[in-house]
Design a protein around this motif. Structure first.
Motif, PDB file in Angstrom:
ATOM      1  N   LEU A  34      -7.240   6.660   7.029  1.00  0.00           N
ATOM      2  CA  LEU A  34      -6.063   5.991   6.468  1.00  0.00           C
ATOM      3  C   LEU A  34      -4.967   7.015   6.208  1.00  0.00           C
ATOM      4  CD1 LEU A  34      -7.777   3.694   3.782  1.00  0.00           C
ATOM      5  CD2 LEU A  34      -6.968   3.001   6.056  1.00  0.00           C
ATOM      6  N   PHE A  35      -3.736   6.611   6.470  1.00  0.00           N
ATOM      7  CA  PHE A  35      -2.584   7.462   6.205  1.00  0.00           C
ATOM      8  C   PHE A  35      -1.613   6.659   5.350  1.00  0.00           C
ATOM      9  CE2 PHE A  35       1.678   9.074   7.150  1.00  0.00           C
ATOM     10  CZ  PHE A  35       1.518  10.446   7.060  1.00  0.00           C
ATOM     11  N   GLY A  36      -1.594   6.969   4.047  1.00  0.00           N
ATOM     12  CA  GLY A  36      -0.678   6.288   3.139  1.00  0.00           C
ATOM     13  C   GLY A  36       0.553   7.142   2.916  1.00  0.00           C
ATOM     14  N   TYR A  37       1.730   6.518   2.956  1.00  0.00           N
ATOM     15  CA  TYR A  37       2.947   7.312   2.776  1.00  0.00           C
ATOM     16  C   TYR A  37       4.083   6.449   2.230  1.00  0.00           C
ATOM     17  CZ  TYR A  37       4.965   5.202   7.020  1.00  0.00           C
ATOM     18  OH  TYR A  37       5.477   4.317   7.942  1.00  0.00           O
ATOM     19  N   PRO A  43       8.702   1.886  -1.026  1.00  0.00           N
ATOM     20  CA  PRO A  43       7.396   1.215  -1.008  1.00  0.00           C
ATOM     21  C   PRO A  43       6.382   1.976  -0.150  1.00  0.00           C
ATOM     22  CG  PRO A  43       9.004   0.014   0.314  1.00  0.00           C
ATOM     23  CD  PRO A  43       9.765   1.061  -0.429  1.00  0.00           C
ATOM     24  N   VAL A  44       5.130   1.863  -0.544  1.00  0.00           N
ATOM     25  CA  VAL A  44       4.058   2.578   0.152  1.00  0.00           C
ATOM     26  C   VAL A  44       3.589   1.779   1.361  1.00  0.00           C
ATOM     27  CG1 VAL A  44       1.726   3.526  -0.048  1.00  0.00           C
ATOM     28  CG2 VAL A  44       3.302   3.662  -1.990  1.00  0.00           C
ATOM     29  N   LYS A  45       3.399   2.485   2.455  1.00  0.00           N
ATOM     30  CA  LYS A  45       2.826   1.883   3.657  1.00  0.00           C
ATOM     31  C   LYS A  45       1.498   2.579   3.951  1.00  0.00           C
ATOM     32  CE  LYS A  45       7.425   0.989   5.560  1.00  0.00           C
ATOM     33  NZ  LYS A  45       8.388   1.284   6.653  1.00  0.00           N
ATOM     34  N   VAL A  46       0.523   1.800   4.358  1.00  0.00           N
ATOM     35  CA  VAL A  46      -0.792   2.350   4.696  1.00  0.00           C
ATOM     36  C   VAL A  46      -1.069   2.091   6.170  1.00  0.00           C
ATOM     37  CG1 VAL A  46      -3.278   2.249   4.286  1.00  0.00           C
ATOM     38  CG2 VAL A  46      -1.687   2.059   2.356  1.00  0.00           C
ATOM     39  N   VAL A  47      -1.271   3.160   6.911  1.00  0.00           N
ATOM     40  CA  VAL A  47      -1.600   3.061   8.332  1.00  0.00           C
ATOM     41  C   VAL A  47      -3.118   3.130   8.466  1.00  0.00           C
ATOM     42  CG1 VAL A  47      -1.317   4.089  10.615  1.00  0.00           C
ATOM     43  CG2 VAL A  47       0.565   4.189   8.955  1.00  0.00           C
ATOM     44  N   ASP A  48      -3.698   2.072   9.007  1.00  0.00           N
ATOM     45  CA  ASP A  48      -5.153   1.991   9.181  1.00  0.00           C
ATOM     46  C   ASP A  48      -5.497   2.424  10.606  1.00  0.00           C
ATOM     47  OD1 ASP A  48      -7.817   1.388   9.400  1.00  0.00           O
ATOM     48  OD2 ASP A  48      -7.666  -0.601   8.493  1.00  0.00           O
TER      49      ASP A  48
END
Length: 449
Positions: A34-37, A43-48
């Motif tokens: 996971l890459f949260g940024y 707002p936070v986005k989470v790349v799965d």
């Protein structure tokens, strides 16, 4: 974009606590999950990544841009792991670590504790530890889990959603910490020191693998021999057990509450015969020098080097570096006149020669620890050390004349401090010499407010 806040979740079969992040990310099965940024505190986005999602190219570019701040809690972990992910080393310049920032203010070194101390409205999710254990580390194969050795998202979809929320929350907490601390900025020169520290850790230090491997083998051989001799002398099943050995000593008329290094050394001065021999073996068996060789072995990366041996602001009250993994700030000294010969015998694993030439092989191995660090080919190590550098600088900063005069006369500052404290002359290895240690403690402990 001026700043990006980052938190990642990863998988590796390598034990992070035992090996450090460099060896962890160097593992063949390392994977970014996971890459949260969040950019500019948005707002936070989470790349799965496990579901085929991709980190946006413009975000990948930012990771290499020294003019955009990359902020993370324990940023070394994110930077080293992302370096593995992108396929090249991400330079430290431009990376800010909110843990270092917190440490400069004397705050705790864990995200949860900092959030609690600062009273943040959003706290780290406490269930995250179990989720990390479930998804980020190997699992034990059992009948219940069909003998698998790793948990994937499809094994527990609900947990995976919680894990993504945990990742998002960590980014949010990290941002809130950063915003809370904005009134107490880290000086630019201190960030530059941090980047230098990261360069040092990235470079690492080369290890003599043959010496390390054979030192461990030699230690095991002699440990088994010492243990067998102790068994024969005492009749105990495990003479290395403090409880069993204390009972045996009591039967021999020796009563002791402790078998610590200091206690055994004291008992050796007053005992003879079999008891003395057993205590000497106890001393040899408790020698922990091999642990540093084992730490080198575990932490060594595929490039033959160990990395991450220093933690910047690891001592958050004083700002001192802290040693990690091999603890290079606490290496035994060597004083053997035949150090090179002993080193070659250990490197070749020549157990018979070591047994014949040296009374204490564990002591030999201990003195050889420093020599396990070797320079790169066609390079040399030059070793230098400042003498009482902290005490000298503090004396200058505080304009404490008597200390400055003591240094000018090349006096022992610990003796001088003890003499001032107790009002008596203190001489190292001489009159009132036992007070020197108290002077040393005061000198090192009281220089910081």
């Amino acid at each position: 974009m001026k700043q990006i806040s980052i938190d990642i979740e990863t998988y590796s079969s390598t034990n992070l606590n035992q090996t450090g992040v460099y060896r962890y990310a160097d593992s063949d099965d390392f994977e970014l999950l996971l890459f949260g940024y969040a950019t500019d505190f948005g707002p936070v986005k989470v790349v799965d990544l496990t579901q085929g999602e991709k980190i946006p190219p413009q975000i990948i570019e930012v990771l290499d841009n020294p003019n955009i701040i990359k902020s993370a809690f324990n940023a070394q972990f994110e930077r080293v792991c992302l370096s593995r992910f992108v396929g090249h080393r991400l330079k430290p310049t431009g990376w800010h670590c909110s843990r270092v920032w917190s440490a400069t203010l004397g705050l705790p070194l864990s995200l949860r504790d900092i959030g609690s101390v600062l009273g943040l409205p959003r706290q780290k999710i406490t269930a995250g530890k179990e989720l990390v254990r479930y998804f980020c580390t190997p699992c034990k194969p059992t009948k219940a889990n069909q003998n698998r050795t790793r948990n994937f998202p499809y094994h527990a979809p609900d947990k995976w959603q919680q894990f993504k929320q945990y990742n998002q929350r960590d980014v949010e907490v990290e941002m809130e910490i950063t915003q809370k601390l904005e009134c107490f900025p880290v000086p630019q020169n201190e960030w530059e020191n941090y980047w230098m520290d990261q360069d040092i850790n990235d470079r690492g230090i080369r290890i003599d693998q043959q010496l390390v491997n054979n030192a461990i083998k030699c230690q095991n051989v002699f440990h088994d021999q010492y243990l067998q001799t102790a068994k024969e002398l005492t009749g105990l099943a495990n003479p290395n057990s403090p409880l069993q050995l204390k009972d045996w000593l009591q039967q021999q008329g020796i009563k002791t509450n402790s078998l610590s290094k200091a206690s055994v050394a004291q008992l050796l001065q007053t005992t003879t015969g079999t008891v003395h021999q057993v205590l000497a073996l106890r001393q040899l068996l408790s020698k922990s020098s091999v642990k540093k060789y084992q730490a080198m072995q575990k932490a060594m990366c595929q490039d033959g080097r160990v990395h991450g041996l220093l933690q910047f602001y690891g001592a958050n009250r004083t700002g001192r570096w802290a040693g990690r993994l091999v603890q290079v700030q606490n290496l035994p000294r060597n004083s053997m006149p035949d150090l090179e010969e002993a080193r070659e015998l250990v490197k070749q694993g020549n157990v018979p020669a070591l047994a014949m030439l040296y009374d204490s092989v564990p002591d030999v191995l201990s003195q050889l620890i420093r020599t396990a660090f070797i320079p790169s080919k066609n390079h040399h190590f030059y070793v230098a050390d400042f003498s009482a550098v902290e005490a000298r600088v503090i004396a200058w900063l505080s304009n404490e004349k008597w200390r400055q005069e003591s240094f000018a006369k090349n006096e022992d500052i610990y003796c001088a401090s003890a003499s001032q404290m107790f009002g008596v002359p203190v001489v190292k290895h001489g009159i009132n010499g036992e007070l020197r240690q108290k002077g040393k403690i005061a000198e090192l402990a009281l220089g910081y407010g």
